[in-house]
Design a protein around this motif. Structure first.
Motif, mmCIF file in Angstrom:
data_model
loop_
_atom_site.group_PDB
_atom_site.id
_atom_site.type_symbol
_atom_site.label_atom_id
_atom_site.label_comp_id
_atom_site.label_asym_id
_atom_site.label_seq_id
_atom_site.Cartn_x
_atom_site.Cartn_y
_atom_site.Cartn_z
ATOM 1 N N THR A 129 32.244 -138.367 96.368
ATOM 2 C CA THR A 129 31.695 -138.831 95.104
ATOM 3 C C THR A 129 32.809 -139.134 94.097
ATOM 4 O OG1 THR A 129 31.490 -136.702 93.928
ATOM 5 C CG2 THR A 129 29.755 -137.256 95.519
ATOM 6 N N LEU A 130 32.427 -139.897 93.077
ATOM 7 C CA LEU A 130 33.316 -140.247 91.976
ATOM 8 C C LEU A 130 32.724 -139.729 90.676
ATOM 9 C CD1 LEU A 130 33.816 -144.001 92.899
ATOM 10 C CD2 LEU A 130 35.616 -142.266 93.037
ATOM 11 N N GLU A 131 33.597 -139.349 89.756
ATOM 12 C CA GLU A 131 33.132 -138.989 88.424
ATOM 13 C C GLU A 131 34.055 -139.631 87.392
ATOM 14 O OE1 GLU A 131 31.107 -135.369 87.201
ATOM 15 O OE2 GLU A 131 32.931 -134.869 86.078
ATOM 16 N N VAL A 132 33.479 -140.422 86.518
ATOM 17 C CA VAL A 132 34.223 -141.081 85.450
ATOM 18 C C VAL A 132 33.853 -140.397 84.143
ATOM 19 C CG1 VAL A 132 34.738 -143.258 84.307
ATOM 20 C CG2 VAL A 132 34.166 -143.246 86.746
ATOM 21 N N GLY A 133 34.704 -139.497 83.692
ATOM 22 C CA GLY A 133 34.424 -138.701 82.505
ATOM 23 C C GLY A 133 34.035 -137.291 82.906
ATOM 24 N N VAL A 134 34.924 -136.342 82.701
ATOM 25 C CA VAL A 134 34.714 -134.961 83.154
ATOM 26 C C VAL A 134 34.284 -134.044 82.013
ATOM 27 C CG1 VAL A 134 35.856 -132.930 84.159
ATOM 28 C CG2 VAL A 134 36.372 -135.223 85.039
ATOM 29 N N PHE A 135 34.888 -134.216 80.844
ATOM 30 C CA PHE A 135 34.700 -133.328 79.696
ATOM 31 C C PHE A 135 35.018 -131.891 80.128
ATOM 32 C CE2 PHE A 135 31.611 -131.663 76.237
ATOM 33 C CZ PHE A 135 32.615 -131.619 75.303
ATOM 34 N N THR A 136 34.108 -130.949 79.973
ATOM 35 C CA THR A 136 34.409 -129.565 80.355
ATOM 36 C C THR A 136 33.932 -129.215 81.762
ATOM 37 O OG1 THR A 136 32.386 -128.737 79.321
ATOM 38 C CG2 THR A 136 34.371 -128.774 77.957
ATOM 39 N N GLY A 137 33.446 -130.196 82.487
ATOM 40 C CA GLY A 137 33.203 -129.986 83.909
ATOM 41 C C GLY A 137 31.807 -129.615 84.348
ATOM 42 N N TYR A 138 30.813 -129.694 83.452
ATOM 43 C CA TYR A 138 29.461 -129.298 83.863
ATOM 44 C C TYR A 138 28.914 -130.213 84.957
ATOM 45 C CZ TYR A 138 24.719 -127.431 83.431
ATOM 46 O OH TYR A 138 23.502 -126.833 83.697
ATOM 47 N N SER A 139 29.075 -131.520 84.786
ATOM 48 C CA SER A 139 28.536 -132.455 85.779
ATOM 49 C C SER A 139 29.280 -132.346 87.100
ATOM 50 C CB SER A 139 28.592 -133.890 85.249
ATOM 51 O OG SER A 139 29.898 -134.221 84.805
ATOM 52 N N SER A 140 30.601 -132.238 87.057
ATOM 53 C CA SER A 140 31.374 -132.139 88.303
ATOM 54 C C SER A 140 31.082 -130.840 89.031
ATOM 55 C CB SER A 140 32.872 -132.284 88.031
ATOM 56 O OG SER A 140 33.271 -131.488 86.950
ATOM 57 N N LEU A 141 30.921 -129.751 88.294
ATOM 58 C CA LEU A 141 30.582 -128.487 88.949
ATOM 59 C C LEU A 141 29.173 -128.543 89.536
ATOM 60 C CD1 LEU A 141 31.258 -125.652 89.782
ATOM 61 C CD2 LEU A 141 30.673 -124.850 87.478
ATOM 62 N N SER A 142 28.253 -129.191 88.822
ATOM 63 C CA SER A 142 26.894 -129.356 89.347
ATOM 64 C C SER A 142 26.924 -130.084 90.688
ATOM 65 C CB SER A 142 26.028 -130.131 88.353
ATOM 66 O OG SER A 142 25.789 -129.387 87.189
ATOM 67 N N VAL A 143 27.667 -131.193 90.734
ATOM 68 C CA VAL A 143 27.757 -131.975 91.965
ATOM 69 C C VAL A 143 28.483 -131.189 93.050
ATOM 70 C CG1 VAL A 143 28.803 -134.027 93.004
ATOM 71 C CG2 VAL A 143 27.593 -134.209 90.828
ATOM 72 N N ALA A 144 29.585 -130.534 92.701
ATOM 73 C CA ALA A 144 30.369 -129.782 93.687
ATOM 74 C C ALA A 144 29.529 -128.702 94.361
ATOM 75 C CB ALA A 144 31.593 -129.164 93.023
ATOM 76 N N LEU A 145 28.667 -128.053 93.595
ATOM 77 C CA LEU A 145 27.823 -126.997 94.162
ATOM 78 C C LEU A 145 26.853 -127.541 95.199
ATOM 79 C CD1 LEU A 145 27.066 -124.991 90.887
ATOM 80 C CD2 LEU A 145 28.360 -124.154 92.858
ATOM 81 N N ALA A 146 26.516 -128.835 95.081
ATOM 82 C CA ALA A 146 25.569 -129.443 96.020
ATOM 83 C C ALA A 146 26.255 -130.101 97.212
ATOM 84 C CB ALA A 146 24.709 -130.481 95.290
#
Length: 220
Positions: A64-81
């Motif tokens: 997956t790709l993520e454009v815009g991390v900020f404090t990481g809530y979205s990336s951690l959500s995706v990583a957990l899945a």
């Protein structure tokens, strides 16, 4: 049945969260820490994070790709899945905010899944395209500077495989898109992207009224 989407009052929203939200404790702690920041309003809603985790499972995403991390809530959500050998290539320009993200990725044991690139996302995505990564990703999430949304979309459309998904955040922009007196750069950029997506036959499209508006484009 209803002919239009229900209006979500504060009471209805609280009920919805009470009967459907399954937020891991670490994500809750990250969300609460982020809410205390000056820019805490940029945080995505927990139900949107949960929706993204469901999407990752549904399409069997691995890269997956993520454009815009900020404090990481979205990336951690995706990583957990993602599966244990899954990968997120994440782009952001802030060392300060992503240092918070790194702390939570590590606490969750997800750091090995996330490759963080500090610098302009357009440059990182161009490098991936030039490196032959076209059609190699299952999912992309765009939540960064609005003026470059259309460019990020075109780059991600190249990188995501046929049948893959691109998720774009803030596509309702607080409801301000319908106010013609709002003519700032970010608002106009989102208006332009929404019109572009509506006419783009390269994708199947749905705008979901979750959070601040979440558009899903499935690459044909």
């Amino acid at each position: 049945m209803s002919t239009k989407t229900i209006s979500v009052t504060e009471q209805v929203h609280e009920y919805m969260l009470g009967v459907s939200l399954r937020e891991p404790e670490l994500l809750k702690r990250l969300r609460e820490e982020t809410a205390k920041l000056e820019d805490g309003g940029m945080q995505m809603s927990p139900e949107q994070g949960q929706f993204m985790r469901l999407l990752i499972h549904l399409i069997g995403a691995k890269r997956t790709l993520e454009v815009g991390v900020f404090t990481g809530y979205s990336s951690l959500s995706v990583a957990l899945a993602l599966p244990d050998d899954g990968q997120i290539i994440a782009c952001d320009v802030s060392e300060e905010y992503t240092s918070i993200a790194r702390r939570y990725w590590q606490a969750a044991g997800m750091e090995h899944k996330i490759q963080l690139n500090i610098g302009p996302a357009v440059v990182t995505l161009d490098k991936l395209i030039k490196a032959g990564e076209i059609n190699q990703f299952d999912f992309a999430f765009i939540d960064a500077d609005k003026k470059n949304y259309a460019r990020y979309y075109e780059q991600c459309l190249q990188l995501v495989r046929r049948g893959g998904l691109i998720g774009i955040d803030n596509t309702l922009w607080g409801g301000s898109l319908v106010d013609e007196s709002k003519q700032d750069e970010s608002t106009n950029a989102i208006r332009a992207l929404n019109k572009k997506l509506h006419a783009d036959d390269r994708v199947e499209l749905s705008m979901v009224p979750i959070g601040d508006g979440f558009t899903l484009a499935r690459k044909r």
